[in-house]
Design an enzyme around this catalytic site. Structure first.
Site, PDB file in Angstrom:
ATOM      1  N   ASP A  28      -0.249  -3.321   9.906  1.00 10.19           N
ATOM      2  CA  ASP A  28       0.596  -3.486   8.712  1.00 10.19           C
ATOM      3  C   ASP A  28       0.884  -2.662   8.217  1.00 10.19           C
ATOM      4  OD1 ASP A  28       0.986  -5.805   6.613  1.00 10.19           O
ATOM      5  OD2 ASP A  28       0.354  -4.192   5.447  1.00 10.19           O
TER       6      ASP A  28
ATOM      7  N   GLU B 184       4.115  -2.644  12.742  1.00  8.85           N
ATOM      8  CA  GLU B 184       4.470  -3.739  11.427  1.00  8.85           C
ATOM      9  C   GLU B 184       5.481  -2.524  10.810  1.00  8.85           C
ATOM     10  OE1 GLU B 184       4.097  -3.985   8.079  1.00  8.85           O
ATOM     11  OE2 GLU B 184       5.026  -5.827   7.952  1.00  8.85           O
TER      12      GLU B 184
END
Lengths: 665, 665
Positions: free
Chosen positions: A383, A412
């Site tokens: 993330d 990401e």
């Protein structure tokens, strides 16, 4: 400057692939080829020899592969990587006096030069010198050659025949005089991954929404029950948002509102509560044992469970008390929450990577991923890596992969291109992309050309997602089911790795929170859903078909040889991929307009596929199972988005003709 | 891997210009700018500061210039080189906490955030820390700022005003916290030359053909008498083929036949005879004193004499006896002459650069150029440098330029592109090119785009020659006088350095030795000529005009900003150059067909020149002195090759209108 060896005459430059002067490795998966090209030349007209050198990191000896001269001083060689380790490669080259001599001799013969006696003596001398370097077993034969060339009696044509013979060539190549060889000053690196790093099919799902009955919090056991569904659709990576305890302080409510109601479950990305942090499991999902059982069960279906690595904390995370020095403290004694003024994220505390205790912080974060690796997980979606320092990731990934070379990390980072590309250079295995926002033919062609026709192909492995829990694009919002089908085909056939967020995708959820927003209305990020996965209009069978086509056609397993083809209708995009040996050629045509039927003529590249201009060939639509007989470079297509917005053709170059009958001729 | 400083968060990459990872310098002339761009970024959303660093080689201290953020993480800075020395440059950058704080504060103000008390305390802390690094003279004022921001009584808007003030910005920039600054790992080099390295106008002439009366061998005195002629045409470099004694053994006769007649003078490139070698002068031309006088006399006309450096020997060269070890000996005891089988050059002995005595050979060759430098020569045309090792040239040029930084070397390498470019990288100041064989609009546009829109612009300085004693192109052979005029204009206006071989050029000599040959019939290489330079149809006045236009228009003094413009007639080529400040804009249109009148519409780039779509502007043809009033982006031209095949326009952006009258309005 140190005095150079003045007789080393070769230049080696323009080596490709080479990323940032060799600062970063290129990437390959096991079994792939590394094709290396370089400009290699010397002064004058002499003939050169060049070798591509490669070795596994740690090995001391280079493996030598001859390089072949192409054109315009460019040479090429290749090797195959066969283990999940790092490889090194470089190039060595030299002026080859014997090859030069042989080339000149051949020219003299061709020009009918009469007296070549001096030339034979020069050749004899070169062989005699090579004999000093040769193995004992060759000494006698080489000495015989010398005598032959020196002989005053033998006919000129016998000497020529000997000098140009394959036997002499072979041995003289082996003992070539490398005294003044030049070796390229950099050793370049290949980082090798397992095959799934390149070819993977992802499905994202919230475990808490998997309960078999409505109104209940899903568990890992429910996830187990969902595995056949995911496997039947053909996915091989099942990715979960964070599975850790969720913070209470400043918890977000439905649709992300600031104040959560008492029953709101909060977003899984607000990691950490009384029950624990990044190494704990939300008790509502189950136990660590349940999780391990799920991981193993998934393997039986050919599915790997992927976890989310999100390095930040909820205000209730144990770290905030145990390691206050890892956070940025404000005057007044509070921890600085995440913000991008004027936006504030009061439920998220970022780590302060500029902490004087950064070393301990790095070590702890590494222990987090090691913990999950030990539970059997090898694939992670990371993330927002772009909000943590690049040097951290470089260290983190290198360190982990040294111990676990089969780990796959998906970056990401939805941010500026150079930041995304840097993360890929530093070692992320795969990356999210801008695919979700590339809708028109021009946009898709430009973007894919950038990804597959530049150095990016060497280190940036795209993973195409038509949707995610954060991204419901305007195209999907407005295009209905045909839009979902078109975007699925594009993602699945343009990129060898792709993924969808389901069941929202197969149930074509497309209502945004408000006009102009890419958030889902009643987003699953903030509430528990119960999806009717057996709805009759679900796209699950279509997805299964597309994924089967991907699996069965190796051309889709990499992004090499992606090629766009002209169409006379801007709404039709046409492209192909093929394996190196042309045994598998696939051709995709997509109607990008989800509202209307579009037709037009597509241009087919006959020559690179080895097809004659008038030769008929068959295209087999693997989606509809229809077959068409085409010929020539222009062919007609028509796509009704309400039936199916795409063709995925397999191209058969050979069709039966009258010559195939036994009695023909 | 050494453990990195984990808090150094900035990435600097994609630095331009940078040739082969910094292996080679870029080139500039004195007074030119070095514009440096790089991708500079960090994780997260913080604001960065970046400095371009430069210093003269040998200086220990960097000069710092702030870099400016452009777009997409790209930053730019520049500096000007003011001395003929080597410069070094690199980049340093860091996350600037105060700038980040100030940016966020401004955003908060804009968003109307009410309570910013904590923010002011953070700002006060940053100023207080900077005060530790500040000069004593600033301590008091910075302490006052800290107090202001900490004050509980002062109004928020006063604190904002202070925080965003220019005064605070200035001082906080000066004492920015560079603790975790990242410096680009390579120091890149600029090699600086004098102005003539970039902008030069060459005239090649055989001194032996300069006799004032026919039938006599020309002398340096005759050359002196020819200086006004050369100067009037506007040339500033006068280049002579070799002026050394010419060998007798295997001397070539008229038209290069193998056996010379008793009166044949031989080719000047067969260097060396009983009278001496590379440091001697052919006695028929005069003495060393005569030569030095000529060099000085030429200077009075603004002309520099350039000599030919041809490192090979005639069989009669003293080296062959004094240093047999510098040559390649064949079995049988003869020196290997030059050959490219089946072609043989029996009158030329190449040096053997693979000799064990290569060091002595290198030293002697350097002493040759030093000898001529001591006679006052600073410009040399180097014959066939691509047949001598690259390492030799790198050493040779670096060594000479250390002592004589004003030396200019023109590389005569007509060979494969990468070899030509390598010689330029290694240090040759200027290079011959493929210009002579680029005739069509497409060919010229492609080639000039390669030379001026790629890295080549940084190190390869083209010198365009429409003809040489070796090159009489088919275009010149077949196109008559208009072809010579067109090629002259193209060479003189496309490239800031160009040259012609005269008087053959201005007298448009165009008869080849035979069909398909690029050799001149009765080439001056093998015989003495007497040219009628006062022929009434000579192009000398046209050449003088073109060279004056070049001199008077600074846009022609470099190849920066060369831009091609579309025309609707393939036979018309149109391009422009302009100075950075647009004070000098020149536009050239050439009819490439020497046989027919051609007309068409040319597209003019209004926007980059700051012209409105309907605004009239004047173009002044500096060749014909005609003036035209144009407007808009498309304008008509018509060129009759029998009058003049080209326009060289100066573009005047401002024309008089009624508003220029005193009584307007």
């Amino acid at each position: 400057m140190e005095e150079p060896e003045g007789r080393a005459r070769v230049i080696i430059e323009g080596v490709k692939p080479e990323i940032d002067s060799g600062r970063f490795p290129i990437k390959r998966v096991i079994g792939e080829k590394v094709v290396v090209e370089a400009d290699i030349f010397a002064d004058g007209h002499d003939t050169l020899s060049a070798l591509l050198l490669h070795r596994k990191e740690g090995d001391s000896k280079w493996v030598e592969t001859p390089m072949e001269f192409l054109v315009n001083d460019c040479w090429r060689g290749s090797f195959v990587v066969t283990e999940i380790v790092h490889y090194l490669y470089t190039i060595t080259a030299w002026v080859d006096r014997f090859k030069s001599w042989r080339k000149n001799l051949a020219k003299r013969v061709e020009a009918g030069q009469e007296d070549m006696s001096v030339d034979f003596l020069v050749g004899a001398q070169l062989i005699s010198e090579a004999n000093q370097r040769a193995a004992k077993s060759e000494n006698q034969i080489m000495q015989d050659w010398v005598k032959t060339l020196q002989s005053a009696e033998l006919a000129q044509q016998d000497k020529v025949q000997l000098a140009l013979s394959e036997e002499v060539t072979l041995i003289m190549d082996r003992y070539s005089d490398r005294q003044f060889a030049v070796t390229y000053p950099r050793e370049l690196m290949v980082s090798v991954d397992r095959d799934r790093a390149r070819f993977s099919t992802w499905y994202e799902m919230f475990p808490r929404s998997c309960a078999r009955e409505p109104g209940r919090h899903g568990t890992f056991e429910d996830c187990e029950a969902r595995l056949p569904y995911v496997a039947q659709m053909g996915f091989d990576v099942l990715y979960f948002p964070p599975i850790h305890p969720i913070g209470h302080t400043n918890r977000k409510g439905k649709n992300g509102v600031v104040a959560a109601g008492p029953d709101d479950p909060g977003t899984p990305w607000a990691i950490g509560a009384e029950e624990g942090g990044h190494k704990a499991i939300d008790p509502q999902l189950g136990t660590l044992d349940d999780f391990r059982r799920l991981v193993n069960k998934a393997k039986e279906y050919g599915i790997e469970i992927a976890l989310d690595i999100a390095f930040h904390c909820s205000p209730d995370h144990p770290y905030t008390k145990e390691h206050p020095e890892w956070f940025l403290w404000q005057p007044g004694g509070t921890i600085q929450y995440a913000e991008n003024p004027p936006k504030k994220y009061q439920d998220i505390y970022p780590f302060n990577f500029e902490s004087a205790n950064w070393r301990e912080l790095w070590g702890e974060l590494k222990s987090v991923i090691l913990f999950w690796i030990e539970q059997g997980v090898r694939i992670f979606r990371v993330d927002n890596p772009h909000t943590k320092p690049f040097r951290f990731w470089e260290w983190f990934i290198n360190d982990i992969k040294k111990a676990y070379p089969d780990v796959i990390l998906l970056s990401e980072a939805f941010t500026r291109p150079k930041v995304m590309y840097q993360l890929a250079k530093l070692g992320f295995t795969q990356s999210y992309t801008y695919f979700a926002w590339r809708n028109t033919r021009w946009e898709l062609t430009q973007y894919l050309t950038e990804l597959t026709q530049t150095d990016l192909l060497e280190y940036f492995r795209p993973n195409f997602w038509p949707n995610t829990p954060d991204i419901l694009t305007e195209y999907l919002q407005s295009g209905g089911q045909p839009a979902f089908m078109a975007r699925l085909v594009l993602a699945a056939t343009l990129s060898s790795s792709y993924g969808i967020y389901g069941p929202a995708f197969e149930l074509f959820q497309n209502v945004p929170r408000e006009h102009g927003s890419e958030e889902y209305l009643n987003s699953e990020k903030y509430e528990i859903k119960h999806w009717d996965i057996n709805r009759s209009d679900s796209l699950k069978d279509f997805i299964a078909r597309v994924n089967r086509i991907r699996r069965e056609n190796p051309a889709f397993h990499s992004n090499l040889n992606l090629c766009f083809h002209a169409t006379d209708n801007e709404e039709l995009i046409c492209y192909s991929k093929h394996t190196e040996d042309l045994s598998n050629i696939v051709l995709v045509v997509v109607n990008l307009n989800p509202n209307y039927i579009h037709s037009g003529w597509v241009n087919i590249p006959l020559e690179p596929w080895g097809l004659g201009t008038q030769q008929p060939y068959q295209v087999h639509d693997l989606l509809s199972d229809a077959r068409y007989l085409w010929h020539g470079s222009r062919n007609y297509v028509e796509l009704n988005p309400n039936i199916c917005p795409a063709h995925i053709f397999r191209v058969y170059r050979r069709i039966r003709t009258e010559r195939d009958f036994d009695y023909y001729m």
